[in-house]
Design a protein around this motif. Structure first.
Motif, PDB file in Angstrom:
ATOM      1  N   ILE A   1       0.879  -1.157  -0.050  1.00 36.55           N
ATOM      2  CA  ILE A   1       0.136  -0.031   0.132  1.00 36.55           C
ATOM      3  C   ILE A   1       0.835   1.273  -0.091  1.00 36.55           C
ATOM      4  N   ARG A   2       1.930   1.513   0.937  1.00 41.61           N
ATOM      5  CA  ARG A   2       2.827   2.371   0.869  1.00 41.61           C
ATOM      6  C   ARG A   2       3.606   2.725  -0.422  1.00 41.61           C
ATOM      7  N   ALA A   3       3.953   1.357  -0.978  1.00 35.58           N
ATOM      8  CA  ALA A   3       4.609   1.418  -2.290  1.00 35.58           C
ATOM      9  C   ALA A   3       3.702   2.033  -3.447  1.00 35.58           C
ATOM     10  N   PHE A   4       2.538   1.851  -3.314  1.00 38.61           N
ATOM     11  CA  PHE A   4       1.586   2.165  -4.261  1.00 38.61           C
ATOM     12  C   PHE A   4       1.131   3.892  -4.183  1.00 38.61           C
ATOM     13  N   ILE A   5       1.044   4.280  -2.997  1.00 40.24           N
ATOM     14  CA  ILE A   5       0.632   5.557  -2.614  1.00 40.24           C
ATOM     15  C   ILE A   5       1.807   6.260  -3.178  1.00 40.24           C
ATOM     16  N   GLY A   6       3.240   6.016  -2.512  1.00 40.90           N
ATOM     17  CA  GLY A   6       4.345   6.607  -3.106  1.00 40.90           C
ATOM     18  C   GLY A   6       4.544   6.529  -4.542  1.00 40.90           C
ATOM     19  N   GLY A   7       4.213   5.724  -5.373  1.00 37.99           N
ATOM     20  CA  GLY A   7       4.337   5.426  -6.642  1.00 37.99           C
ATOM     21  C   GLY A   7       3.218   6.590  -7.404  1.00 37.99           C
TER      22      GLY A   7
ATOM     23  N   ASP B   1       4.779   0.920  -9.850  1.00 39.75           N
ATOM     24  CA  ASP B   1       5.232  -0.330 -10.308  1.00 39.75           C
ATOM     25  C   ASP B   1       4.371  -1.397 -10.538  1.00 39.75           C
ATOM     26  N   TRP B   2       3.819  -1.169 -11.785  1.00 38.45           N
ATOM     27  CA  TRP B   2       2.664  -1.944 -12.407  1.00 38.45           C
ATOM     28  C   TRP B   2       3.375  -3.602 -12.330  1.00 38.45           C
ATOM     29  N   ASN B   3       4.492  -3.907 -12.309  1.00 42.52           N
ATOM     30  CA  ASN B   3       4.876  -5.269 -12.164  1.00 42.52           C
ATOM     31  C   ASN B   3       4.545  -5.745 -10.791  1.00 42.52           C
ATOM     32  N   ALA B   4       4.242  -5.171  -9.806  1.00 39.87           N
ATOM     33  CA  ALA B   4       3.729  -5.566  -8.512  1.00 39.87           C
ATOM     34  C   ALA B   4       2.281  -6.249  -8.641  1.00 39.87           C
ATOM     35  N   PHE B   5       1.636  -5.941  -9.604  1.00 40.43           N
ATOM     36  CA  PHE B   5       0.242  -6.243  -9.619  1.00 40.43           C
ATOM     37  C   PHE B   5       0.070  -7.560 -10.723  1.00 40.43           C
TER      38      PHE B   5
END
Length: 158
Positions: free
Chosen positions: A60-66, A73-77
Protein backbone atom coordinates in the motif's frame (compact mmCIF):
# COMPACT_ATOMS: atom_id res chain seq x y z
CA UNK A 1 -5.15 -17.53 -3.20
CA UNK A 2 -6.68 -18.22 -6.57
CA UNK A 3 -9.79 -16.07 -6.47
CA UNK A 4 -10.60 -12.99 -4.45
CA UNK A 5 -13.97 -11.49 -3.71
CA UNK A 6 -12.58 -8.10 -4.67
CA UNK A 7 -10.65 -7.58 -7.86
CA UNK A 8 -11.15 -4.10 -9.23
CA UNK A 9 -9.58 -0.72 -8.79
CA UNK A 10 -12.14 1.89 -7.80
CA UNK A 11 -10.03 4.67 -6.38
CA UNK A 12 -10.49 7.29 -9.04
CA UNK A 13 -14.26 7.08 -9.12
CA UNK A 14 -14.76 6.75 -5.39
CA UNK A 15 -12.24 9.29 -4.20
CA UNK A 16 -12.88 12.07 -6.69
CA UNK A 17 -13.52 15.03 -4.49
CA UNK A 18 -12.42 13.19 -1.34
CA UNK A 19 -12.98 16.16 0.92
CA UNK A 20 -16.59 16.48 -0.20
CA UNK A 21 -17.10 12.73 -0.18
CA UNK A 22 -16.24 12.55 3.50
CA UNK A 23 -19.27 14.68 4.25
CA UNK A 24 -21.79 12.65 2.27
CA UNK A 25 -23.28 9.25 2.91
CA UNK A 26 -23.21 6.64 0.17
CA UNK A 27 -25.59 3.68 0.27
CA UNK A 28 -24.65 0.35 -1.25
CA UNK A 29 -27.24 -1.68 -3.08
CA UNK A 30 -28.24 -5.16 -2.10
CA UNK A 31 -28.83 -7.95 -4.58
CA UNK A 32 -30.81 -11.05 -3.69
CA UNK A 33 -28.75 -14.22 -3.74
CA UNK A 34 -30.40 -16.28 -6.47
CA UNK A 35 -28.66 -19.40 -5.24
CA UNK A 36 -30.38 -19.37 -1.82
CA UNK A 37 -33.18 -21.72 -2.91
CA UNK A 38 -30.92 -24.31 -4.51
CA UNK A 39 -30.85 -26.56 -1.47
CA UNK A 40 -27.08 -26.80 -1.75
CA UNK A 41 -24.54 -25.08 0.36
CA UNK A 42 -20.92 -24.46 -0.33
CA UNK A 43 -18.33 -23.42 2.16
CA UNK A 44 -14.92 -22.02 1.57
CA UNK A 45 -12.44 -22.46 4.32
CA UNK A 46 -9.96 -19.67 4.67
CA UNK A 47 -7.36 -19.76 7.36
CA UNK A 48 -8.24 -17.46 10.23
CA UNK A 49 -5.77 -14.63 10.58
CA UNK A 50 -5.41 -12.20 13.40
CA UNK A 51 -2.89 -9.91 11.74
CA UNK A 52 -2.15 -8.41 8.35
CA UNK A 53 -0.38 -10.16 5.52
CA UNK A 54 3.21 -8.89 5.94
CA UNK A 55 3.23 -7.84 2.27
CA UNK A 56 0.13 -5.65 2.56
CA UNK A 57 1.29 -2.48 4.31
CA UNK A 58 4.52 -2.15 2.30
CA UNK A 59 2.55 -2.70 -0.92
CA UNK A 60 0.00 0.00 0.00
CA UNK A 61 2.77 2.43 0.93
CA UNK A 62 4.64 1.66 -2.31
CA UNK A 63 1.52 2.19 -4.41
CA UNK A 64 0.70 5.48 -2.70
CA UNK A 65 4.32 6.61 -3.07
CA UNK A 66 4.22 5.60 -6.73
CA UNK A 67 1.10 7.67 -7.32
CA UNK A 68 2.58 10.66 -5.46
CA UNK A 69 5.77 10.55 -7.55
CA UNK A 70 4.36 9.22 -10.82
CA UNK A 71 6.37 5.98 -10.58
CA UNK A 72 3.83 3.18 -9.98
CA UNK A 73 5.43 -0.28 -10.21
CA UNK A 74 2.88 -2.10 -12.37
CA UNK A 75 4.94 -5.30 -12.13
CA UNK A 76 3.74 -5.65 -8.52
CA UNK A 77 0.21 -6.35 -9.83
CA UNK A 78 -1.32 -9.29 -11.64
CA UNK A 79 -1.43 -8.53 -15.37
CA UNK A 80 -5.24 -8.34 -15.36
CA UNK A 81 -5.42 -5.93 -12.45
CA UNK A 82 -2.64 -3.74 -13.86
CA UNK A 83 -4.54 -3.59 -17.16
CA UNK A 84 -7.71 -2.47 -15.33
CA UNK A 85 -5.91 0.15 -13.27
CA UNK A 86 -3.63 1.82 -15.81
CA UNK A 87 -6.38 3.78 -17.63
CA UNK A 88 -7.34 5.51 -14.35
CA UNK A 89 -3.78 6.20 -13.18
CA UNK A 90 -3.81 9.93 -13.98
CA UNK A 91 -7.05 10.42 -12.09
CA UNK A 92 -5.79 8.37 -9.13
CA UNK A 93 -2.57 10.43 -9.07
CA UNK A 94 -4.62 13.62 -8.83
CA UNK A 95 -6.79 12.20 -6.05
CA UNK A 96 -3.90 10.83 -3.96
CA UNK A 97 -1.87 14.02 -4.32
CA UNK A 98 -4.95 16.00 -3.27
CA UNK A 99 -5.17 14.04 -0.01
CA UNK A 100 -1.90 15.49 1.23
CA UNK A 101 0.86 13.71 3.09
CA UNK A 102 0.45 10.08 4.13
CA UNK A 103 0.16 9.96 7.92
CA UNK A 104 -0.51 6.31 8.83
CA UNK A 105 -1.47 2.88 7.53
CA UNK A 106 -3.42 0.89 10.13
CA UNK A 107 -4.52 -2.70 9.62
CA UNK A 108 -8.18 -3.23 10.48
CA UNK A 109 -9.07 -6.84 9.68
CA UNK A 110 -8.68 -9.79 7.35
CA UNK A 111 -11.79 -10.74 5.40
CA UNK A 112 -12.50 -13.00 2.42
CA UNK A 113 -8.84 -13.46 1.55
CA UNK A 114 -7.94 -9.78 1.69
CA UNK A 115 -6.72 -7.29 4.28
CA UNK A 116 -8.58 -4.10 5.17
CA UNK A 117 -6.71 -0.96 6.23
CA UNK A 118 -7.48 2.53 7.44
CA UNK A 119 -5.06 4.86 5.66
CA UNK A 120 -4.86 8.38 7.02
CA UNK A 121 -3.72 11.30 4.93
CA UNK A 122 -3.32 14.93 5.91
CA UNK A 123 -6.67 15.86 4.31
CA UNK A 124 -8.80 12.70 4.62
CA UNK A 125 -9.07 9.17 5.94
CA UNK A 126 -9.46 6.32 3.44
CA UNK A 127 -10.27 2.61 3.55
CA UNK A 128 -8.14 0.18 1.53
CA UNK A 129 -8.59 -3.47 0.60
CA UNK A 130 -5.62 -5.44 -0.69
CA UNK A 131 -5.18 -9.09 -1.59
CA UNK A 132 -2.44 -11.17 -3.18
CA UNK A 133 -2.17 -14.13 -5.52
CA UNK A 134 -0.05 -17.11 -4.46
CA UNK A 135 2.86 -15.74 -6.50
CA UNK A 136 2.87 -12.54 -4.39
CA UNK A 137 1.36 -10.25 -7.03
CA UNK A 138 -1.35 -7.82 -5.94
CA UNK A 139 -4.64 -9.28 -7.19
CA UNK A 140 -7.06 -6.87 -5.48
CA UNK A 141 -6.70 -3.22 -4.59
CA UNK A 142 -9.51 -0.85 -3.74
CA UNK A 143 -9.67 2.38 -1.83
CA UNK A 144 -12.42 4.80 -0.95
CA UNK A 145 -13.15 7.58 1.51
CA UNK A 146 -13.56 6.33 5.05
CA UNK A 147 -16.84 7.18 6.74
CA UNK A 148 -16.48 9.98 9.25
CA UNK A 149 -15.32 8.82 12.66
CA UNK A 150 -17.74 10.14 15.28
CA UNK A 151 -16.18 12.58 17.65
CA UNK A 152 -16.76 11.93 21.32
CA UNK A 153 -18.05 15.00 23.14
CA UNK A 154 -15.49 16.62 25.35
CA UNK A 155 -16.24 16.60 29.04
CA UNK A 156 -16.72 20.11 30.33
CA UNK A 157 -14.44 20.98 33.22
CA UNK A 158 -15.87 22.86 36.17
Amino acid sequence: MKTLAVGTFAAAALLAGAAAAQEQTVAAGRIQNTFDASGRTATVSLPARTDADPRAEPAIRAFIGGLQTGTVDWNAFTPGLAEQMRPTEAQAVEVIRGLGALESVEWFQHRDGADLFLVRFEQADTQWVIGFEEDGKIAALLFRPAPPIPQTPEVAED
